[in-house]
Design a protein around this motif. Structure first.
Motif, PDB file in Angstrom:
ATOM      1  N   UNK A 109      17.505  55.434 -91.347  1.00 19.41           N
ATOM      2  CA  UNK A 109      16.234  55.535 -90.869  1.00 19.41           C
ATOM      3  C   UNK A 109      15.895  56.985 -90.255  1.00 19.41           C
ATOM      4  N   UNK A 110      17.006  57.502 -89.812  1.00 16.83           N
ATOM      5  CA  UNK A 110      17.056  58.903 -89.389  1.00 16.83           C
ATOM      6  C   UNK A 110      16.308  59.985 -90.066  1.00 16.83           C
ATOM      7  N   UNK A 111      16.504  59.856 -91.426  1.00 10.30           N
ATOM      8  CA  UNK A 111      16.002  60.738 -92.434  1.00 10.30           C
ATOM      9  C   UNK A 111      14.215  60.351 -92.406  1.00 10.30           C
ATOM     10  N   UNK A 112      13.969  59.048 -92.439  1.00 10.44           N
ATOM     11  CA  UNK A 112      12.595  58.617 -92.537  1.00 10.44           C
ATOM     12  C   UNK A 112      11.829  59.188 -91.208  1.00 10.44           C
ATOM     13  N   UNK A 113      12.585  59.165 -90.052  1.00  8.96           N
ATOM     14  CA  UNK A 113      11.976  59.399 -88.917  1.00  8.96           C
ATOM     15  C   UNK A 113      11.635  61.206 -88.757  1.00  8.96           C
ATOM     16  N   UNK A 114      12.750  61.793 -89.373  1.00  7.93           N
ATOM     17  CA  UNK A 114      12.660  63.273 -89.077  1.00  7.93           C
ATOM     18  C   UNK A 114      11.393  63.711 -90.323  1.00  7.93           C
ATOM     19  N   UNK A 115      11.278  63.023 -91.403  1.00  6.17           N
ATOM     20  CA  UNK A 115      10.359  63.471 -92.471  1.00  6.17           C
ATOM     21  C   UNK A 115       8.874  63.084 -91.862  1.00  6.17           C
ATOM     22  N   UNK A 116       8.848  61.820 -91.090  1.00  8.61           N
ATOM     23  CA  UNK A 116       7.587  61.209 -90.645  1.00  8.61           C
ATOM     24  C   UNK A 116       7.142  62.325 -89.785  1.00  8.61           C
ATOM     25  N   UNK A 117       8.098  62.742 -88.761  1.00  9.09           N
ATOM     26  CA  UNK A 117       7.909  63.749 -87.674  1.00  9.09           C
ATOM     27  C   UNK A 117       7.160  65.025 -88.175  1.00  9.09           C
ATOM     28  N   UNK A 118       7.977  65.402 -89.278  1.00  6.90           N
ATOM     29  CA  UNK A 118       7.610  66.737 -89.586  1.00  6.90           C
ATOM     30  C   UNK A 118       6.212  66.731 -90.685  1.00  6.90           C
ATOM     31  N   UNK A 119       5.664  65.563 -91.035  1.00  7.64           N
ATOM     32  CA  UNK A 119       4.511  65.417 -91.648  1.00  7.64           C
ATOM     33  C   UNK A 119       3.371  65.589 -90.958  1.00  7.64           C
ATOM     34  N   UNK A 120       3.503  65.189 -89.427  1.00  2.22           N
ATOM     35  CA  UNK A 120       2.481  64.973 -88.623  1.00  2.22           C
ATOM     36  C   UNK A 120       1.916  66.322 -88.051  1.00  2.22           C
ATOM     37  N   UNK A 121       0.533  66.549 -87.850  1.00  4.25           N
ATOM     38  CA  UNK A 121       0.237  67.867 -87.382  1.00  4.25           C
ATOM     39  C   UNK A 121       0.387  67.927 -85.913  1.00  4.25           C
ATOM     40  N   UNK A 122       0.278  69.228 -85.325  1.00  3.25           N
ATOM     41  CA  UNK A 122       0.592  69.491 -84.101  1.00  3.25           C
ATOM     42  C   UNK A 122      -1.029  69.264 -83.138  1.00  3.25           C
ATOM     43  N   UNK A 123      -0.928  69.106 -82.189  1.00  2.00           N
ATOM     44  CA  UNK A 123       0.293  68.680 -81.027  1.00  2.00           C
ATOM     45  C   UNK A 123       0.814  67.071 -81.432  1.00  2.00           C
ATOM     46  N   UNK A 124       2.215  67.105 -81.252  1.00  2.00           N
ATOM     47  CA  UNK A 124       2.816  65.894 -81.806  1.00  2.00           C
ATOM     48  C   UNK A 124       3.716  65.231 -80.567  1.00  2.00           C
ATOM     49  N   UNK A 172      17.575  62.780 -63.790  1.00  2.00           N
ATOM     50  CA  UNK A 172      17.508  63.708 -64.812  1.00  2.00           C
ATOM     51  C   UNK A 172      16.346  63.535 -65.965  1.00  2.00           C
ATOM     52  N   UNK A 173      15.921  64.860 -66.322  1.00  2.00           N
ATOM     53  CA  UNK A 173      14.804  64.834 -67.377  1.00  2.00           C
ATOM     54  C   UNK A 173      15.478  64.252 -68.771  1.00  2.00           C
ATOM     55  N   UNK A 174      14.657  63.925 -69.757  1.00  2.00           N
ATOM     56  CA  UNK A 174      15.011  63.362 -70.837  1.00  2.00           C
ATOM     57  C   UNK A 174      15.703  64.682 -71.704  1.00  2.00           C
ATOM     58  N   UNK A 175      16.891  64.589 -72.792  1.00  2.00           N
ATOM     59  CA  UNK A 175      17.210  65.502 -73.395  1.00  2.00           C
ATOM     60  C   UNK A 175      16.329  65.965 -74.484  1.00  2.00           C
ATOM     61  N   UNK A 176      16.134  67.340 -74.837  1.00  2.00           N
ATOM     62  CA  UNK A 176      15.536  67.872 -75.909  1.00  2.00           C
ATOM     63  C   UNK A 176      16.125  68.671 -76.914  1.00  2.00           C
ATOM     64  N   UNK A 177      17.278  67.912 -77.227  1.00  2.00           N
ATOM     65  CA  UNK A 177      18.114  68.629 -78.219  1.00  2.00           C
ATOM     66  C   UNK A 177      17.744  68.233 -79.647  1.00  2.00           C
ATOM     67  N   UNK A 178      17.455  68.979 -80.691  1.00  2.00           N
ATOM     68  CA  UNK A 178      17.035  68.646 -82.032  1.00  2.00           C
ATOM     69  C   UNK A 178      17.975  68.956 -82.938  1.00  2.00           C
ATOM     70  N   UNK A 179      18.639  68.152 -83.753  1.00  2.00           N
ATOM     71  CA  UNK A 179      19.658  68.466 -84.627  1.00  2.00           C
ATOM     72  C   UNK A 179      18.826  68.910 -85.912  1.00  2.00           C
ATOM     73  N   UNK A 180      19.435  70.052 -86.672  1.00  2.00           N
ATOM     74  CA  UNK A 180      18.627  70.349 -87.719  1.00  2.00           C
ATOM     75  C   UNK A 180      18.787  69.361 -88.855  1.00  2.00           C
ATOM     76  N   UNK A 181      19.915  68.577 -88.946  1.00  2.00           N
ATOM     77  CA  UNK A 181      19.846  67.451 -89.708  1.00  2.00           C
ATOM     78  C   UNK A 181      20.498  66.105 -89.397  1.00  2.00           C
ATOM     79  N   UNK A 182      19.942  65.142 -89.777  1.00  2.00           N
ATOM     80  CA  UNK A 182      20.728  63.979 -89.071  1.00  2.00           C
ATOM     81  C   UNK A 182      22.222  63.837 -89.772  1.00  2.00           C
TER      82      UNK A 182
END
Ligand code: SF4
Length: 359
Positions: free
Chosen positions: A76-91, A177-187
């Protein structure tokens, strides 16, 4: 173009844009697990989430928010990433449930991915499942953030009041603590990803396991705090398991099979731990081996760890792996007698529905 965007963000229309975004949060919900029911609850007539200006949408391209509803697996991680990238900003991304925070019920599953490793998460609704109120609270927090530009916790935790001894400095209250904001380039989709950080005793445990297994342990990897993966060949698997048992790993926590059809193999995993040896008690040792998908025969470990019995039976039902030495093989354990064979193999196809009547 940049000037126009700048004008929209900072010009006289900026408050209007902010107000519009605040009350036009349109989440595309990723119903990945049972938390989806609570999202439905939050937007049904009882709580009526829509009154806050939040309207769920089915199409990624018209939305500006993702609600991840529970567990995210590697698939599902791939679908999550693809969905996120298709959305317009601000997201924005909101994650529901402990499964989406630290794996929840499936904390030791080989297949779990933390959503914050794939997309930047704004707010979490903790719980299993979280209540509709907590999800709506996330939306309110997001709206406040759009309004003020300040991310703020939705709950103010009380700080512990400690007695201050005379002459000692007063301690500062701890911040959440604040939520982490690390984004992996690829799942990541590999089985034993090395992660050594934050486990000071890890190297000693690896040294100890190398000593116990000798040449039987082909590769030993730290995959997380208190988690070690050991590659062992199919032919040496039983012997290696016996050595781990003698060293104090006295029970099996789970047995998994991972189907990798494009490489023509199954990955077989046994996760062992210890109740009695304090040195190994918090440790999870995953023994990993690979077998040919066309000839999926693997030695049973019931003589080493009897609790492997039911797990092997299940995997025989679901993937058709033949655990040599387990007397249950060739029979159905979980599935009804007329269920099609090996329903969890990735190439399994459901039979077509047959409709009766009508053209
Ligand atoms: S947190 Fe609980 S309800 Fe949500 S997906 Fe996980 S198991 Fe299901």
């Amino acid at each position: 173009m940049d000037e126009m965007i700048e004008f929209l963000h900072k010009g006289p229309l900026a408050p209007l844009k902010k107000w519009g975004t605040k009350y036009s949060i349109w989440p595309t919900h990723l119903v990945t697990a049972c938390c989806g029911v609570e999202l439905a609850h939050a937007f049904a007539s009882g709580y009526d989430g829509e009154r806050l200006g939040v309207l769920n949408f089915g199409m990624a391209r018209q939305t500006n928010c993702i609600v991840v509803e529970g567990a995210i697996t590697r698939k599902m991680a791939r679908a999550l990433k693809i969905t996120y990238e298709q959305m317009p900003d601000p997201k924005f991304v909101i994650v529901m449930g402990v499964c989406g925070i630290k794996g929840g019920l499936f904390w030791n599953g080989y297949n779990m991915v933390k959503p914050f490793e794939v997309v930047p998460v704004k707010y979490y609704a903790p719980g299993c499942p979280p209540t509709p109120e907590s999800l709506l609270r996330c939306f309110r927090a997001l709206q406040n953030e759009i309004d003020t530009g300040e991310p703020r916790n939705t709950i103010v935790y009380p700080t512990v009041r400690e007695a201050v001894e005379e002459g000692k400095k007063k301690k500062r209250p701890k911040k959440v603590p604040p939520p982490p904001k690390y984004v992996a380039s690829n799942p990541s989709v590999v089985v034993d990803v090395p992660r050594e950080d934050g486990w000071p005793g890890g190297k000693e445990i690896v040294a100890k396991l190398s000593e116990v297994l000798g040449e039987l342990g082909e590769r030993i990897t730290i995959t997380g705090r208190n988690k070690v993966a050991v590659r062992v060949s199919r032919d040496n698997f039983v012997e290696a398991a016996r050595k781990l048992l003698e060293a104090g790993l006295d029970h099996i926590k789970s047995v998994n099979v991972i189907d990798v059809p494009h490489e023509g193999k199954f990955i077989v995993e046994y996760v062992a731990s210890s109740y009695l040896n304090p040195e190994f008690t918090p440790l999870l040792v995953t023994m990993i081996s690979e077998i040919d998908r066309n000839d999926p025969v693997f030695p049973s470990l019931i003589d080493v760890w009897p609790a492997a019995d039911y797990l092997e039976r299940e995997l025989h039902d679901l993937f058709g792996v033949w655990f040599e030495g387990n007397p249950w093989m060739g029979r159905k354990f979980l599935l009804a007698p007329d269920t099609p064979e090996t329903p969890l193999r990735k190439d399994f196809k459901l039979q077509d529905d047959v409709y009766i009547g009508g053209e």
